[in-house]
Enzyme design. Sequence first.
Site, PDB file in Angstrom:
ATOM      1  N   GLU A 126     -18.794 -22.458 -11.227  1.00  0.00           N
ATOM      2  CA  GLU A 126     -18.715 -20.996 -11.296  1.00  0.00           C
ATOM      3  C   GLU A 126     -20.093 -20.396 -11.587  1.00  0.00           C
ATOM      4  OE1 GLU A 126     -16.318 -19.264 -10.295  1.00  0.00           O
ATOM      5  OE2 GLU A 126     -14.759 -20.790 -10.186  1.00  0.00           O
ATOM      6  N   HIS A 145       0.769   5.944 -12.699  1.00  0.00           N
ATOM      7  CA  HIS A 145       1.571   4.907 -13.344  1.00  0.00           C
ATOM      8  C   HIS A 145       1.404   4.871 -14.858  1.00  0.00           C
ATOM      9  CE1 HIS A 145       3.203   3.229  -9.751  1.00  0.00           C
ATOM     10  NE2 HIS A 145       2.004   3.160  -9.200  1.00  0.00           N
ATOM     11  N   THR A 170       0.817  -1.215   0.000  1.00  0.00           N
ATOM     12  CA  THR A 170       0.000   0.000   0.000  1.00  0.00           C
ATOM     13  C   THR A 170       0.847   1.259   0.000  1.00  0.00           C
ATOM     14  OG1 THR A 170      -0.259  -0.477   2.340  1.00  0.00           O
ATOM     15  CG2 THR A 170      -2.173  -0.798   0.952  1.00  0.00           C
ATOM     16  N   GLY A 171       2.150   1.097  -0.022  1.00  0.00           N
ATOM     17  CA  GLY A 171       2.995   2.283  -0.184  1.00  0.00           C
ATOM     18  C   GLY A 171       3.425   2.928   1.117  1.00  0.00           C
ATOM     19  N   LYS A 172       3.655   2.109   2.158  1.00  0.00           N
ATOM     20  CA  LYS A 172       4.085   2.677   3.441  1.00  0.00           C
ATOM     21  C   LYS A 172       5.486   3.270   3.315  1.00  0.00           C
ATOM     22  CE  LYS A 172       3.236  -1.268   5.576  1.00  0.00           C
ATOM     23  NZ  LYS A 172       2.323  -2.083   4.756  1.00  0.00           N
ATOM     24  N   THR A 173       6.382   2.527   2.642  1.00  0.00           N
ATOM     25  CA  THR A 173       7.742   3.028   2.460  1.00  0.00           C
ATOM     26  C   THR A 173       7.738   4.311   1.642  1.00  0.00           C
ATOM     27  OG1 THR A 173       8.383   0.714   2.357  1.00  0.00           O
ATOM     28  CG2 THR A 173      10.065   2.319   1.813  1.00  0.00           C
TER      29      THR A 173
HETATM   30 ZN    ZN Z   1     -16.026 -21.821  -5.931  1.00  0.00          ZN
END
Ligand code: ZN
Length: 445
Positions: free
Chosen positions: A243, A160, A21-24
Amino acid sequence: MFTNLGAKIPKGALLVGPPGTGKTLLAKAMAGESNVPFLSISGSDFIEMFVGVGPARVRDLFSQARKMAPCIVFIDEIDAVGRARGKGGFGGGNDERENTLNQLLVEMDGFDTQKGVVVLAGTNRADILDSALLRPGRFDRQINIDNPDIKGRFEIFQVHLKGLRLSDPIEAIAQRMASLTPGFSGADIANICNEAALIAARQRAKSVAEKHFELAVDRVIGGLEKKNKVMSMEEKKTVAYHEAGHAVAGWFLEHADPLLKVSIVPRGKAALGYAQYLPKDLSLHTQDQLNDMMCMALGGRAAEEIFFKSVTTGASDDLNRVSKIAYTQIAQMGMSKKIGQVSFPSEGDSQFYKPYSDETAKLIDDEVRDLIEQMYTRTKGLLLEHREKVETVGELLLSKEVITTKDVVEAIGERPFEMPTSYKEITESAWQRDESTSVMADIPP
Ligand code: ZN
């Protein structure tokens, strides 16, 4: 600047959030903004096999920081050294870690705030840290950094995408991609942009287009597509109906997450196809929502039972998810009448010690089993009621391998419930932007 006003600079702050998450980045940005040196180390660097190395490294780090002050020290993965000390008594070999932690505490107390050394630490498990670390004067501030929501993702994509040669305006792509990537971290997004550029280059395209980004998402979610994996027709059919069971159950459950895309193309990480649903950007769930989530997760296995009279091992992930939700409801959220308004720690927290009696443990197990049984019956009933629709979606998946919301609407009609707001936002914005190319543009808001 702060000290001119007589204010004390906070000594330490904890940046809490999942990996990527971009702590650094945030810590580095703070140092950049305030134009001070930035020292960074990972908590795991302190832990070595040799006794005494950890505390010595902590001493070195802080003496260096004092020389460079004002400056910012960033300790990533602080949980590697900062885990709560000596609980349960089964430690064994943790002395080095405890000595390192003690040294860290001593150092943090040792410098006074006027010197201007600010210590930041990153972790995704603030809950397991030693309480001494969180006391006033140490890491007494917590900054929570979560995975970005749709607006945040939109902005991150724009950052980005800047370096890429795109086929469409940057906002258009950023918006579309933000809607396709719920739950993705900043690092994942960077990864997708890079991957899309690589795919475009491999296809010798002149610019990076939407289809490249979509392939990149699939790749990041599911690992590399396995072209040569052989699946028998029967297996493929089972996966398709499994599915379809999830998809149709979610379609007719008011509080379930609506479907974005289902694929039965075998991939590295997700062995047998995957489905992408749109989780609401919400951290509070009602009991109805939790129940619907369970039913939707059970939809796969229920469909297998209805259509094939036998069940496969493909549902173990689903069942895992279902048990987790059930245990959370009953043992932690106080949602069971028999157990009452209590909250026990989750299993991961206390491995050897349960804060309740054996009878309560049995009662919890029984309640969980009851709840799951109840939800399974409900799911099966729902799918039997919509049997042809499961069949339609299953056959559609068999022939197309990848289907989206649009295909489902065409095959079985509109979802009878209103879509959640964030979903509506996405479809509405897609609707306005481009009606011909966007898959989701075809769903009326
Ligand atoms: Zn499943």
